[in-house]
Design a protein around this motif. Structure first.
Motif, mmCIF file in Angstrom:
data_model
loop_
_atom_site.group_PDB
_atom_site.id
_atom_site.type_symbol
_atom_site.label_atom_id
_atom_site.label_comp_id
_atom_site.label_asym_id
_atom_site.label_seq_id
_atom_site.Cartn_x
_atom_site.Cartn_y
_atom_site.Cartn_z
ATOM 1 N N LEU A 216 0.897 -1.177 0.086
ATOM 2 C CA LEU A 216 -0.133 0.155 0.187
ATOM 3 C C LEU A 216 0.896 1.316 0.261
ATOM 4 O O LEU A 216 1.877 1.482 0.613
ATOM 5 N N SER A 217 0.379 2.355 -0.721
ATOM 6 C CA SER A 217 1.216 3.566 -0.792
ATOM 7 C C SER A 217 0.734 4.293 0.537
ATOM 8 O O SER A 217 -0.133 3.917 0.998
ATOM 9 N N GLU A 218 1.613 5.430 0.679
ATOM 10 C CA GLU A 218 0.928 6.210 1.661
ATOM 11 C C GLU A 218 -0.378 6.847 1.650
ATOM 12 O O GLU A 218 -1.149 6.830 2.337
ATOM 13 N N SER A 219 -0.671 7.092 0.283
ATOM 14 C CA SER A 219 -1.949 7.652 -0.287
ATOM 15 C C SER A 219 -3.055 6.596 0.063
ATOM 16 O O SER A 219 -4.110 6.820 0.614
ATOM 17 N N GLU A 220 -2.685 5.342 -0.434
ATOM 18 C CA GLU A 220 -3.717 4.344 -0.232
ATOM 19 C C GLU A 220 -3.999 4.197 1.313
ATOM 20 O O GLU A 220 -5.244 3.770 1.543
ATOM 21 N N CYS A 221 -2.983 3.836 2.042
ATOM 22 C CA CYS A 221 -3.060 3.719 3.377
ATOM 23 C C CYS A 221 -3.707 4.797 4.253
ATOM 24 O O CYS A 221 -4.956 4.678 4.854
ATOM 25 N N GLU A 232 3.429 0.969 6.491
ATOM 26 C CA GLU A 232 4.816 0.803 5.829
ATOM 27 C C GLU A 232 5.629 -0.110 6.490
ATOM 28 O O GLU A 232 5.002 -0.629 7.629
ATOM 29 N N ALA A 233 6.725 -0.352 5.810
ATOM 30 C CA ALA A 233 7.504 -1.321 6.405
ATOM 31 C C ALA A 233 8.132 -0.998 7.794
ATOM 32 O O ALA A 233 8.405 0.122 7.966
ATOM 33 N N THR A 234 8.411 -2.009 8.463
ATOM 34 C CA THR A 234 8.932 -1.837 9.952
ATOM 35 C C THR A 234 9.377 -3.008 10.563
ATOM 36 O O THR A 234 9.194 -4.211 9.997
ATOM 37 N N TRP A 235 10.237 -2.895 11.510
ATOM 38 C CA TRP A 235 10.610 -3.902 12.082
ATOM 39 C C TRP A 235 9.915 -4.075 13.554
ATOM 40 O O TRP A 235 9.884 -2.978 14.156
ATOM 41 N N VAL A 236 9.598 -5.210 13.857
ATOM 42 C CA VAL A 236 8.854 -5.714 15.073
ATOM 43 C C VAL A 236 9.820 -6.481 16.022
ATOM 44 O O VAL A 236 9.969 -7.688 15.618
ATOM 45 N N ALA A 237 10.008 -5.948 17.377
ATOM 46 C CA ALA A 237 10.375 -6.987 18.290
ATOM 47 C C ALA A 237 9.428 -7.588 19.102
ATOM 48 O O ALA A 237 8.520 -7.059 19.390
ATOM 49 N N SER A 238 9.717 -8.965 19.510
ATOM 50 C CA SER A 238 8.757 -9.266 20.567
ATOM 51 C C SER A 238 9.559 -10.291 21.483
ATOM 52 O O SER A 238 10.481 -11.089 21.333
ATOM 53 N N VAL A 239 8.960 -10.527 22.671
ATOM 54 C CA VAL A 239 9.259 -11.682 23.572
ATOM 55 C C VAL A 239 8.055 -12.418 24.051
ATOM 56 O O VAL A 239 6.955 -11.622 24.292
#
Length: 243
Positions: A216-221, A232-239
């Motif tokens: 999804l583009s920024e405008s579509e989002c 948008e793309a992201t890193w997700v940390a978890s425990v």
């Protein structure tokens, strides 16, 4: 918004780490902290952390039922700050490498019941690969009308050297009605999302790191969720910990 705020439920093998209550019933409890609660690529917490908990009662026949919860934040002054999901299903293990999981899932949002919806799901797993589908016919579109949604995905999981787990997923969310508009005014009724996750057990808990993105583009989002950065793309940390 409601049509995307879904938990992609994928049960682990139901005998894994569950507490034996008696000859027929076991209980599995899952606790997790995540740096961002993402569902099918979309942040449910405005890119903020979440605390999550779930409990599943499992019968020796493969039948199970449970509940799961997480904090959420959809912005715009919406009152709900919690998602509570209820589910029931049947898990059938044909062999050590082949299994089928089918069930029903209800999503609820206290103080904002207009977001509530339900799904049926099926997950076929074989030799590390997964093929899954979730279908809903009571999700609202942006005009407040109910519509059909089909989320389908393929996945793969394996163990790398040093006991590092690798989980991959590629999914498609397909809506009956247009849900996203680009800056040029073009509408779309689907989007794709993907995740690559590494896990490692250490100090009695499971640590994870995921890379998550959508097409999804920024405008579509922004046209559907009101924000440009929740897709948008992201890193997700978890425990996490399973009892």
């Amino acid at each position: 918004m409601r049509s995307i705020t879904l938990l992609a439920l994928t049960l682990a093998p139901l005998a894994c780490q569950a507490v034996q209550l008696n000859d027929d019933f076991t209980l599995e409890v899952d606790l997790a902290l995540v740096s961002d609660y993402r569902t099918r690529g979309i942040s449910q917490t405005q890119n903020d952390p979440a605390a999550q908990a779930g409990a599943t009662l499992i019968h020796s026949s493969g039948l199970y039922a449970g509940a799961w919860t997480s904090n959420v934040d959809f912005g715009f002054g919406l009152k709900t700050r919690q998602e509570v999901d209820y589910y029931a299903g049947w898990y059938w293990q044909a062999t050590d490498e082949v299994s089928l999981d089918i069930g029903y899932l209800k999503f609820t949002y206290p103080k904002e019941s207009q977001f509530n919806q339900s799904e049926v799901y099926a997950i076929l797993a074989a030799y590390g690969f997964k093929l899954g589908a979730n279908y809903s016919n009571d999700a609202e579109n942006i005009f407040g009308e109910q519509q059909d949604i089909l989320y389908s995905y393929v996945g793969y999981g394996t163990t790398l050297p040093l006991d590092v787990g690798l989980e991959l997923r590629y999914g498609r969310n397909d809506f009956k009605d247009p849900m996203f508009w680009s800056a040029s005014g073009k509408s779309e009724d689907d989007y794709h999302e993907w995740e690559a996750k590494l896990t490692r057990d250490f100090l009695g808990v499971t640590w994870g790191l995921s890379y998550i993105d959508t097409d999804l583009s920024e405008s579509e989002c922004a046209s559907n969720f009101g924000f440009t950065d929740v897709c948008e793309a992201t890193w997700v940390a978890s425990v996490s910990k399973t009892f």
